[in-house]
Scaffold this active site. Structure first.
Site, PDB file in Angstrom:
ATOM      1  N   HIS A  14      -3.100  -1.119   5.072  1.00 18.56           N
ATOM      2  CA  HIS A  14      -3.138  -1.493   3.659  1.00 18.56           C
ATOM      3  C   HIS A  14      -2.309  -2.756   3.504  1.00 18.56           C
ATOM      4  CE1 HIS A  14      -3.407  -1.297  -0.642  1.00 18.56           C
ATOM      5  NE2 HIS A  14      -2.087  -1.298  -0.737  1.00 18.56           N
ATOM      6  N   ASP A  16      -0.802  -5.441   1.557  1.00 23.38           N
ATOM      7  CA  ASP A  16      -0.310  -6.114   0.364  1.00 23.38           C
ATOM      8  C   ASP A  16       0.068  -7.536   0.770  1.00 23.38           C
ATOM      9  OD1 ASP A  16      -0.225  -3.718  -1.411  1.00 23.38           O
ATOM     10  OD2 ASP A  16       1.223  -3.046   0.080  1.00 23.38           O
ATOM     11  N   ASP A 126      -5.176   1.609  -3.865  1.00 25.59           N
ATOM     12  CA  ASP A 126      -3.835   1.661  -4.436  1.00 25.59           C
ATOM     13  C   ASP A 126      -3.788   1.081  -5.843  1.00 25.59           C
ATOM     14  OD1 ASP A 126      -1.175   2.337  -4.394  1.00 25.59           O
ATOM     15  OD2 ASP A 126      -0.512   0.510  -3.404  1.00 25.59           O
ATOM     16  N   HIS A 353      -2.520  -5.948  -6.827  1.00 24.65           N
ATOM     17  CA  HIS A 353      -1.756  -5.072  -7.712  1.00 24.65           C
ATOM     18  C   HIS A 353      -0.255  -5.338  -7.660  1.00 24.65           C
ATOM     19  CE1 HIS A 353      -2.859  -3.192  -3.884  1.00 24.65           C
ATOM     20  NE2 HIS A 353      -1.663  -2.649  -3.872  1.00 24.65           N
TER      21      HIS A 353
END
Length: 954
Positions: A14, A16, A126, A353
């Protein structure tokens, strides 16, 4: 259903892009991860797949540093071993606009198209809640599933799964349904997206690992296919996974362990899901949590980011794209797909996000400011070029009607609704290039020594408008010709302020600054005011037009009376201040604290502007508020005391908070515009504006993604957090069915409807935080948002249906700026003159099919004085307009609407340009069914896109 269980291990990380470290720190680790991944794929054919987190931007980020690895990377993408898409970035859905969500999906598909493969997985691992229209959007894109981590299960802080009885779905599989009825297979990360990370290759450790993890997955799975996500946040790849799978298979011979991918896993699950799957409808923003956290307060973290994002999105989708479409259709400027794509991508790099939510370290958000500026600068330039190209191509003979000495200018309404509004623009009434005189100072002197005539504003029909015209003197300027070096000049400028009335949607209208003596006394005697027969009157601290009476009280709050039915709303825009001992993710008011308000303070009120078409009252409130949280807060943060257990209070030391509010009322308008400014010197607090509605309702409506979502005023029974804040886009309103109060905003994404007996709408103006929160201790002093702040919002009372009354149209139009450019001989024509019209054609109305809304169109040598690109039945309808642009794939003109209502609506759209055919389209702008009628029935809550095939792109 098959008896044998299959464990699907999907390798991923994941990613980010930026979060608890600056972007480039994460970037270094990404390059290392991708290098390792490519080496592993080269060396181990049993390491079969890797899911690139649903983002095509990862490929860009990697190749920016390692362009030498493009062939290797692209080979594995084409082969299907590296899967990416369908998104460009993993956005926060509620903090990015409806069109931004679509551009994200569209650009992700465009990026993947050259490879011939794309992960058709509706991937939301997410997101801090999920938009209710996602199933409809995904279905239109040909995606029949959604994989997500939040919104339908009890998830506590730091993503901990909470044992509770209140699951909306008993399974990790469910049917997710949009308000329009579109459905996708929903798959929940019931044990989060790291439940298969670091699978042991040692038999003893693997036995303990799988005994625990298999039981956890079987608790939720409705089929024998069990999902295990082999990775987590920034997780390095597990290179020995094939060996771990071999060991696991030997330990559990009755279970198939496979290195899988989402396509195979979802296909297998879809074949075996039971008939009793729960149907989850609309937004996934469940409050069945630990009672405290849905991460909604990220909507108020670093409000300045939200404001910049709203401005950037609005500029691109509601100004630049429509203007570029108009210029393309007029044949005066090619549509800049490449530059628009660059501007959108640059903006969307702020949409992940952890970025747009404002919940990262300070370095991350500093870099975001540059991206916002870069995207906006491109959009501004393209918008200006398009508008000036149109203005330059307006027929010279038509402009000549105003006579010598007139200064024509063109106003563009790029909103989807007809509107009136006060325009302010600067016009050049004379200019001299540097070669024309000895030096700039002498040129300026010559210009300023020439007496200016008394000007009036007149439209093409001869109507004269009340206007304020201010001489600004001589100023420097320059042209940038396409065929020679820059051309500096000095110019005499005037500022023109007047109210344009009833300018059609998606249209332009030409006006002129005309010497009064050329207009004549008779025309001036019949001078129109700002809204037909309406004017704004000022009496003390009361503003009044034909529709509203607005009074500023002694404490600076507002009383608004809707004159048509006598409805009165009082005490509007009282300010509330509370402490905040939470973090960027979660607001937490100190235990037992009483909120401070400005209700009993005294305001200084004065008139700052008054003319027939606009009046402005200013209120200044001087307040003292606590300077910060106390010393306990510093210790509790350092020791990682959970925010729910903190005992800190606010200090007794105070700092001044001077709030200056300007209330603006325009002639003919039902919208009260509010601009509030203050110098924030306090820390650890929240500032809100309160709007008591006094309306009896158990729910309210809020602008969300392609819908006005209906939300309950009272939270779920599990919700113990005293705050029930929620996300919004353009507005929130409360109605009792007969009357209502709507609060519109510009980049203020958090609101709450208070349970105070008044259904008060509270809009967050500022939230000052000092730490990131989540899994570690990360100080974020810049999240305190110290210094000068300005926020804008508006008050709109209405009767009946919010959409049919025009209130929602006003809310959507409110943030969209007018575009005004000069036309005629003084306009900056040199830059556009060298640009080739589309297809080499002359920009005439006959060849381009531009339809004039004026009585007299332009001649065969130029464009008409007024034109409307698309007209539709915007009055008395529940439809909302969303987009006007060109398709990058086909150059089709794309127009989009959506139905805000649960009832069918009729769309009556007419294209004001020559087109050969029109198709029903979708969110990916593909041609679908041929449309034979201009009238169309739009189903409840439907998003409808039309693709017009023009002569230029047939």
């Amino acid at each position: 259903m098959s008896e044998k269980k299959t464990v699907h291990l999907i390798s991923h990380t994941h990613w980010d892009r930026e979060w608890y470290m600056p972007y480039e720190h994460h970037h270094v680790l990404l390059v290392e991860l991708m290098d390792k991944l490519l080496d592993t794929l080269d060396q181990d054919p049993e390491y079969r797949y890797f899911h690139l987190d649903g983002q095509t931007i990862i490929r860009e980020d990697y190749l920016q540093v390692r362009p030498d690895q493009q062939e290797r990377l692209d080979h594995y993408i084409r082969e299907g071993r590296i899967q990416f898409g369908p998104w460009y970035v993993l956005q926060d859905e509620f903090l990015t606009s409806s069109e931004a969500n679509l551009r994200n999906l569209l650009i992700g598909h465009q990026d993947a198209k050259p490879f011939g493969v794309l992960s058709k997985t509706g991937y939301f691992p997410d997101s801090f809640g999920n938009m209710g229209q996602a199933p409809q959007i995904l279905q239109q894109a040909g995606i029949g599933n959604a994989v997500f981590g939040r919104g339908v299960k009890p998830t506590g802080f730091n993503n901990a799964v909470v044992d509770a009885d209140s699951y909306e779905s008993p399974y990790s599989e469910m049917i997710w349904r949009s308000p329009d009825g579109s459905e996708v297979l929903g798959i929940l990360f019931a044990n989060w997206y790291c439940n298969g990370m670091e699978v042991p290759a040692d038999a003893e450790k693997a036995k303990a690992y799988w005994d625990k993890n298999l039981a956890e997955a079987e608790k939720f799975a409705s089929t024998p296919h069990l999902l295990f996500m082999n990775g987590c946040d920034h997780q390095p790849i597990q290179t020995d996974l094939p060996e771990a799978i071999r060991v696991s298979s030997e330990l559990y011979p009755d279970i198939d362990f496979v290195h899988s991918n989402f396509d195979d896993y979802i296909e297998a699950v879809a074949k075996e899901v039971p008939d009793d799957l729960a149907v989850i409808e609309g937004e996934l923003r469940s409050q069945h949590t630990d009672g405290w956290g849905t991460l909604v307060n990220t909507a108020s973290a670093r409000v300045y980011l939200k404001q910049l994002n709203q401005q950037g999105q609005t500029l691109l989708e509601k100004v630049t794209e429509p203007l570029a479409t108009m210029a393309h259709l007029a044949g005066v400027k090619a549509y800049s797909h490449h530059l628009l794509n660059y501007a959108w991508k640059t903006l969307m790099q702020n949409h992940p996000h952890d970025s747009i939510c404002g919940c990262s370290v300070d370095e991350v958000h500093r870099e975001m400011l540059t991206r916002f500026a870069k995207s906006s600068h491109v959009a501004e330039k393209l918008a200006r070029q398009s508008a000036e190209a149109i203005a330059s191509a307006i027929d010279a003979e038509s402009l000549a009607r105003w006579g010598e000495g007139a200064v024509p200018f063109v106003a563009f309404n790029t909103a989807g609704w007809t509107r009136s509004g006060v325009l302010e623009t600067e016009l050049l009434v004379d200019k001299k290039f540097f070669p024309e005189g000895p030096n700039p100072q002498a040129l300026a002197g010559q210009l300023e020594s020439t007496p200016l005539p008394t000007f009036v504003v007149q439209d093409e029909g001869g109507r004269v408008y009340a206007a304020e015209i201010t001489d600004l003197g001589a100023h420097f300027g320059y042209d940038l010709p396409k065929d020679r070096f820059r051309q500096p000049y000095m110019a005499r400028k005037v500022k023109v302020t007047f109210q344009a009335t009833d300018v059609p949607s998606l249209a332009y209208r030409t006006y002129a600054l005309v010497p009064a003596e050329a207009v004549g006394a008779a025309a001036q005697a019949t001078q129109a005011d700002a809204a037909g027969t309406d004017t704004v009157n000022v009496n003390g601290t009361t503003l009044e037009n034909g529709k509203l009476k607005v009074t500023v009280a002694s404490n600076g709050s507002l009383t608004v009376e809707r004159k048509q039915d006598g409805t009165v709303y009082s005490g509007l825009n009282i300010f509330e201040n509370t402490g905040d001992i939470g973090n960027e993710y979660v607001y937490r008011q100190p235990e037992g604290e009483t909120a401070l308000t400005t209700e009993h303070l005294q305001a200084d009120v004065r008139i700052v502007e008054q003319n027939p078409f606009r009046a402005v009252l200013e209120s200044v409130v001087r307040w003292e508020i606590p300077a910060s949280a106390d010393e306990t807060f510093i210790r509790e943060k350092r020791q990682m005391v959970p925010f729910t257990e903190r005992t800190a209070q606010r200090t007794e030391q105070t700092v001044p908070l001077v709030i200056t509010t300007r209330y603006t009322l325009e002639a003919g308008s039902e919208l009260v515009k509010v601009r509030t400014s203050f110098d924030n010197q306090a820390k650890d607090h929240r500032l809100r504006a309160l709007f008591p509605t006094g309306l009896n309702a158990d729910h309210h409506y809020v602008d969300s993604i392609f819908e006005a979502a209906k939300r309950d005023n009272v939270p779920a029974k599990e919700w113990i957090n005293p705050s029930n804040a929620q996300h919004q886009q353009a507005f929130v309103h409360v109605t009792d069915g007969e009357r209502g109060l709507l609060i519109a905003n510009q980049g203020l994404n958090e609101y709450e409807v208070l349970r105070d007996g008044q259904n008060t709408i509270a809009v967050t103006l500022l939230r000052a935080s000092s730490e990131l929160g989540d899994w570690g201790v990360f100080e974020t002093p810049e999240a305190q948002c110290l210094g000068e702040q300005t926020v804008e919002y508006a008050i709109r009372p209405f009767a009946g249906d919010a959409a049919k009354s025009g209130a929602i149209g006003d809310a959507y139009s409110y943030p969209i700026p007018w575009t005004v450019v000069q036309a005629g001989t003084l306009a900056d024509h040199s830059e556009r003159a060298a640009e080739k019209p589309v297809g080499g054609a002359k920009p005439d109305a006959a060849s381009t099919g531009v339809a004039s809304t004026a009585a007299s169109a332009g001649s065969a040598n130029g464009l008409p004085l007024s034109s409307q690109v698309v007209s539709w039945n915007e009055q008395d309808t529940t439809l909302a307009f969303s987009a006007l642009k060109l398709s990058a794939e086909t150059d089709d003109v794309i127009a989009r609407w959506y139905n805000l209502s649960g009832e069918e609506a009729s769309l009556q759209a007419s294209a004001g340009f020559g087109h050969e055919t029109a198709y029903e389209s979708d969110v990916l702008e593909r041609r679908r069914e041929l449309l034979s009628e201009r009238h169309d029935t739009i189903g409840a809550y439907k998003i409808v896109t039309r693709a017009y095939v023009t002569r230029q792109n047939r």
